[in-house]
Scaffold this motif. Structure first.
Motif, PDB file in Angstrom:
ATOM      1  N   SER A 234       0.833  -1.192   0.000  1.00 49.48           N
ATOM      2  CA  SER A 234       0.000   0.000   0.000  1.00 49.48           C
ATOM      3  C   SER A 234       0.876   1.254   0.000  1.00 49.48           C
ATOM      4  CB  SER A 234      -0.920   0.006   1.226  1.00 49.48           C
ATOM      5  OG  SER A 234      -0.155  -0.132   2.424  1.00 49.48           O
ATOM      6  N   THR A 235       0.253   2.385  -0.255  1.00 45.64           N
ATOM      7  CA  THR A 235       0.945   3.665  -0.245  1.00 45.64           C
ATOM      8  C   THR A 235       0.177   4.637   0.650  1.00 45.64           C
ATOM      9  OG1 THR A 235      -0.268   4.355  -2.234  1.00 45.64           O
ATOM     10  CG2 THR A 235       1.911   3.368  -2.563  1.00 45.64           C
ATOM     11  N   CYS A 236       0.781   5.779   0.893  1.00 52.68           N
ATOM     12  CA  CYS A 236       0.158   6.748   1.799  1.00 52.68           C
ATOM     13  C   CYS A 236      -1.229   7.159   1.315  1.00 52.68           C
ATOM     14  CB  CYS A 236       1.052   7.984   1.926  1.00 52.68           C
ATOM     15  SG  CYS A 236       2.676   7.656   2.643  1.00 52.68           S
ATOM     16  N   ILE A 237      -1.361   7.390   0.005  1.00 49.85           N
ATOM     17  CA  ILE A 237      -2.649   7.854  -0.521  1.00 49.85           C
ATOM     18  C   ILE A 237      -3.728   6.787  -0.359  1.00 49.85           C
ATOM     19  CG2 ILE A 237      -2.201   7.096  -2.896  1.00 49.85           C
ATOM     20  CD1 ILE A 237      -3.992  10.321  -1.802  1.00 49.85           C
ATOM     21  N   VAL A 238      -3.360   5.525  -0.474  1.00 53.94           N
ATOM     22  CA  VAL A 238      -4.334   4.433  -0.354  1.00 53.94           C
ATOM     23  C   VAL A 238      -4.869   4.343   1.070  1.00 53.94           C
ATOM     24  CG1 VAL A 238      -4.529   1.920  -0.348  1.00 53.94           C
ATOM     25  CG2 VAL A 238      -3.506   3.090  -2.304  1.00 53.94           C
ATOM     26  N   ASP A 239      -3.973   4.465   2.054  1.00 55.80           N
ATOM     27  CA  ASP A 239      -4.443   4.441   3.442  1.00 55.80           C
ATOM     28  C   ASP A 239      -5.244   5.688   3.775  1.00 55.80           C
ATOM     29  OD1 ASP A 239      -3.167   2.031   3.708  1.00 55.80           O
ATOM     30  OD2 ASP A 239      -2.214   2.537   5.614  1.00 55.80           O
ATOM     31  N   THR A 240      -4.929   6.794   3.123  1.00 60.57           N
ATOM     32  CA  THR A 240      -5.672   8.031   3.378  1.00 60.57           C
ATOM     33  C   THR A 240      -7.119   7.917   2.892  1.00 60.57           C
ATOM     34  OG1 THR A 240      -3.656   9.353   3.173  1.00 60.57           O
ATOM     35  CG2 THR A 240      -5.747  10.503   2.934  1.00 60.57           C
ATOM     36  N   ILE A 241      -7.308   7.327   1.707  1.00 61.05           N
ATOM     37  CA  ILE A 241      -8.678   7.230   1.170  1.00 61.05           C
ATOM     38  C   ILE A 241      -9.425   6.017   1.708  1.00 61.05           C
ATOM     39  CG2 ILE A 241      -8.009   8.476  -0.912  1.00 61.05           C
ATOM     40  CD1 ILE A 241      -8.004   5.862  -2.449  1.00 61.05           C
ATOM     41  N   GLY A 242      -8.706   5.095   2.367  1.00 64.75           N
ATOM     42  CA  GLY A 242      -9.366   3.993   3.057  1.00 64.75           C
ATOM     43  C   GLY A 242      -9.704   2.782   2.215  1.00 64.75           C
ATOM     44  N   ASP A 243      -8.963   2.518   1.157  1.00 65.77           N
ATOM     45  CA  ASP A 243      -9.194   1.300   0.375  1.00 65.77           C
ATOM     46  C   ASP A 243      -9.022   0.061   1.260  1.00 65.77           C
ATOM     47  OD1 ASP A 243      -9.714   2.626  -1.935  1.00 65.77           O
ATOM     48  OD2 ASP A 243      -7.853   2.081  -2.968  1.00 65.77           O
ATOM     49  N   ASP A 244      -9.910  -0.917   1.114  1.00 67.33           N
ATOM     50  CA  ASP A 244      -9.816  -2.179   1.850  1.00 67.33           C
ATOM     51  C   ASP A 244      -8.962  -3.148   1.033  1.00 67.33           C
ATOM     52  OD1 ASP A 244     -10.093  -4.472   3.348  1.00 67.33           O
ATOM     53  OD2 ASP A 244     -12.264  -4.222   3.655  1.00 67.33           O
ATOM     54  N   VAL A 245      -7.648  -2.988   1.143  1.00 72.97           N
ATOM     55  CA  VAL A 245      -6.705  -3.787   0.352  1.00 72.97           C
ATOM     56  C   VAL A 245      -6.815  -5.261   0.721  1.00 72.97           C
ATOM     57  CG1 VAL A 245      -4.254  -4.152  -0.186  1.00 72.97           C
ATOM     58  CG2 VAL A 245      -5.152  -1.818   0.085  1.00 72.97           C
ATOM     59  N   GLY A 246      -6.941  -5.548   2.005  1.00 73.66           N
ATOM     60  CA  GLY A 246      -7.039  -6.940   2.453  1.00 73.66           C
ATOM     61  C   GLY A 246      -8.240  -7.654   1.869  1.00 73.66           C
ATOM     62  N   MET A 247      -9.372  -6.967   1.777  1.00 72.97           N
ATOM     63  CA  MET A 247     -10.584  -7.577   1.227  1.00 72.97           C
ATOM     64  C   MET A 247     -10.404  -7.930  -0.245  1.00 72.97           C
ATOM     65  SD  MET A 247     -13.362  -6.768  -0.900  1.00 72.97           S
ATOM     66  CE  MET A 247     -13.498  -4.975  -0.821  1.00 72.97           C
ATOM     67  N   VAL A 248      -9.822  -7.001  -1.017  1.00 72.80           N
ATOM     68  CA  VAL A 248      -9.629  -7.248  -2.449  1.00 72.80           C
ATOM     69  C   VAL A 248      -8.656  -8.403  -2.653  1.00 72.80           C
ATOM     70  CG1 VAL A 248      -8.826  -6.262  -4.626  1.00 72.80           C
ATOM     71  CG2 VAL A 248     -10.117  -4.839  -3.019  1.00 72.80           C
ATOM     72  N   CYS A 249      -7.578  -8.414  -1.904  1.00 72.91           N
ATOM     73  CA  CYS A 249      -6.567  -9.469  -2.067  1.00 72.91           C
ATOM     74  C   CYS A 249      -7.084 -10.820  -1.592  1.00 72.91           C
ATOM     75  CB  CYS A 249      -5.293  -9.100  -1.307  1.00 72.91           C
ATOM     76  SG  CYS A 249      -4.446  -7.653  -1.972  1.00 72.91           S
ATOM     77  N   GLY A 250      -7.877 -10.808  -0.532  1.00 71.45           N
ATOM     78  CA  GLY A 250      -8.394 -12.058   0.018  1.00 71.45           C
ATOM     79  C   GLY A 250      -9.350 -12.768  -0.909  1.00 71.45           C
ATOM     80  N   ALA A 251      -9.914 -12.053  -1.864  1.00 72.16           N
ATOM     81  CA  ALA A 251     -10.863 -12.658  -2.799  1.00 72.16           C
ATOM     82  C   ALA A 251     -10.178 -13.351  -3.975  1.00 72.16           C
ATOM     83  CB  ALA A 251     -11.820 -11.578  -3.321  1.00 72.16           C
ATOM     84  N   LYS A 252      -8.857 -13.234  -4.062  1.00 74.46           N
ATOM     85  CA  LYS A 252      -8.130 -13.811  -5.192  1.00 74.46           C
ATOM     86  C   LYS A 252      -7.667 -15.231  -4.885  1.00 74.46           C
ATOM     87  CE  LYS A 252      -8.660 -10.079  -7.494  1.00 74.46           C
ATOM     88  NZ  LYS A 252      -9.611 -10.059  -8.626  1.00 74.46           N
ATOM     89  N   ALA A 253      -7.589 -16.037  -5.921  1.00 75.25           N
ATOM     90  CA  ALA A 253      -7.161 -17.432  -5.776  1.00 75.25           C
ATOM     91  C   ALA A 253      -6.174 -17.753  -6.899  1.00 75.25           C
ATOM     92  CB  ALA A 253      -8.365 -18.372  -5.848  1.00 75.25           C
ATOM     93  N   GLY A 254      -5.492 -18.878  -6.742  1.00 73.82           N
ATOM     94  CA  GLY A 254      -4.565 -19.335  -7.771  1.00 73.82           C
ATOM     95  C   GLY A 254      -3.124 -19.228  -7.346  1.00 73.82           C
ATOM     96  N   VAL A 255      -2.735 -18.085  -6.781  1.00 78.48           N
ATOM     97  CA  VAL A 255      -1.390 -17.902  -6.243  1.00 78.48           C
ATOM     98  C   VAL A 255      -1.520 -17.160  -4.910  1.00 78.48           C
ATOM     99  CG1 VAL A 255      -0.340 -17.809  -8.551  1.00 78.48           C
ATOM    100  CG2 VAL A 255      -0.981 -15.689  -7.388  1.00 78.48           C
ATOM    101  N   PRO A 256      -0.526 -17.291  -4.028  1.00 79.04           N
ATOM    102  CA  PRO A 256      -0.572 -16.518  -2.780  1.00 79.04           C
ATOM    103  C   PRO A 256      -0.528 -15.020  -3.066  1.00 79.04           C
ATOM    104  CG  PRO A 256       1.083 -18.272  -2.662  1.00 79.04           C
ATOM    105  CD  PRO A 256       0.648 -18.184  -4.092  1.00 79.04           C
ATOM    106  N   VAL A 257      -1.436 -14.281  -2.458  1.00 80.81           N
ATOM    107  CA  VAL A 257      -1.445 -12.825  -2.567  1.00 80.81           C
ATOM    108  C   VAL A 257      -1.262 -12.275  -1.152  1.00 80.81           C
ATOM    109  CG1 VAL A 257      -2.728 -10.773  -3.268  1.00 80.81           C
ATOM    110  CG2 VAL A 257      -2.966 -12.904  -4.582  1.00 80.81           C
ATOM    111  N   ILE A 258      -0.099 -11.690  -0.902  1.00 83.23           N
ATOM    112  CA  ILE A 258       0.305 -11.274   0.439  1.00 83.23           C
ATOM    113  C   ILE A 258       0.276  -9.756   0.532  1.00 83.23           C
ATOM    114  CG2 ILE A 258       2.077 -11.456   2.216  1.00 83.23           C
ATOM    115  CD1 ILE A 258       0.912 -14.150   1.273  1.00 83.23           C
ATOM    116  N   VAL A 259      -0.437  -9.238   1.529  1.00 81.89           N
ATOM    117  CA  VAL A 259      -0.522  -7.798   1.753  1.00 81.89           C
ATOM    118  C   VAL A 259       0.587  -7.371   2.714  1.00 81.89           C
ATOM    119  CG1 VAL A 259      -1.944  -5.899   2.583  1.00 81.89           C
ATOM    120  CG2 VAL A 259      -3.011  -7.834   1.388  1.00 81.89           C
TER     121      VAL A 259
END
Length: 341
Positions: free
Chosen positions: A96-121
């Motif tokens: 993540s970057t400063c702007i992403v945490d500022t606007i409040g994107d739920d990075v964990g939710m988006v990454c957790g929905a992916k399958a096929g390879v490990p996606v690590i936040v």
């Protein structure tokens, strides 16, 4: 000797990237504006070339636009991850970057929905006070989550090498040499030029050796997760190797008497080889920025009976103290060249 200091003064994102980009079959996604990725790509590429490592950092940016900043960037991250996962990498690391945490994107939710390879936040927004070292520690702890229980193999993990520093390979070789004196071998370098599947053996080691005390939070995390004890730092200076050998031997329950004897002989040989410098007047440049660097430089000068004075010849002192006797020998060659110039 070029200074290392600018290499460790970056933001949290840069610190994490110095770790994740050394997993050679993985891709790192920087969730933020393109500028964050461009700046770090240039830095990582340049420092790799300086270290004789010809490699392009495997970075992808979500390229957030002004519209994404206003309405949210989760859609941009979702589309980018689909594109990256289609390449079938060993893993995907999302930083993540400063702007992403500022606007409040739920990075964990988006990454957790992916399958096929490990996606690590890896949390790397440093605008609330995070440093370069915070990014390194966060990345190492996040990547350790990819490893599960493993049978002990008797090896030693090297944890948190400073991938952007000069002489990273030389420093690793010195630590490996000392471990070999105790009949110990390296399990994995966590993380330096490592394949994703090797991370699984992280918990198999009998001991972790940290690059320096700033990694103690990582050492404690790995100890809690795998029960692995750790040594808090590489050996530095003219006398650090013996203390290191004794500490490793005590932790691993091995006999170190022969190794210590050999190391005492190498130390004396080093002093004899540079005895021609005795009595010379020197002063350190640039001045070591921390008490440890100053102490190590003073100890080396005292062992060789050098006179540290403001009127002496300027001799180079790296920002990070020389690792082991072999590192001291490299430094003394530079001092000799300066004195004889």
């Amino acid at each position: 000797m070029p200074s290392n200091i600018c290499r460790f003064a970056g933001c949290t994102l840069t610190g994490a990237l110095s770790v994740t980009t050394h997993v050679r079959d993985a891709i790192t996604v920087v969730h933020g504006p393109q500028g964050c990725t461009h700046h770090n790509f240039s830095l990582l590429h340049a420092t790799s070339l300086d270290n004789d490592r010809i490699a392009l950092p495997p970075l992808v940016s979500t390229g957030l636009s002004e519209t994404d900043v206003i309405f949210g960037g989760e859609g941009a991250l979702d589309r980018t991850l689909d594109t990256v996962i289609a390449r079938d990498p060993g893993a995907v690391f999302v930083l993540s970057t400063c702007i992403v945490d500022t606007i409040g994107d739920d990075v964990g939710m988006v990454c957790g929905a992916k399958a096929g390879v490990p996606v690590i936040v890896v949390p790397t927004a440093g605008f609330l006070g995070g440093s370069f070292q915070t990014g390194v520690n966060n990345a190492l702890i996040a990547l350790a989550g990819m490893a599960g229980p493993a049978d002990r193999n008797g090896g030693v993990n090297i944890i948190g090498e400073k991938n952007l520093e000069y002489e990273v390979e030389e420093n690793f070789a010195e630590v490996s040499r000392l471990l070999a004196l105790l009949d110990l071998s390296v399990n994995i370098r966590f993380v330096h030029d490592l394949a994703t599947d090797r991370i699984a053996s992280l918990g198999a080691a009998r001991l972790n050796v940290l690059r320096d005390p700033s990694l103690i939070p990582v050492g404690e995390s790995l100890k809690e997760r795998f029960g692995t004890p750790y040594i808090p730092a590489y050996p530095v200076g003219i006398s650090g190797t013996v203390a290191f050998l004794e500490s490793v031997a005590d932790t691993c329950g091995v006999d170190c008497r022969h190794a210590v004897e050999e190391e005492h002989m190498l130390r004396q040989q080093t002093l004899d080889d540079f005895a021609d410098l005795a009595g010379a007047g020197i002063f350190f440049t640039p001045l070591p920025p921390d008490p440890e660097g100053s102490r190590v430089a003073q100890d080396i000068a005292q062992a060789l009976r050098l006179d540290v004075t403001s009127s002496g010849c300027p001799v180079p002192v790296p920002v990070t103290p020389p690792v082991g006797i072999i590192g001291v020998r490299r430094l003394l060659h530079r001092w000799r060249r300066a004195l004889h110039a």
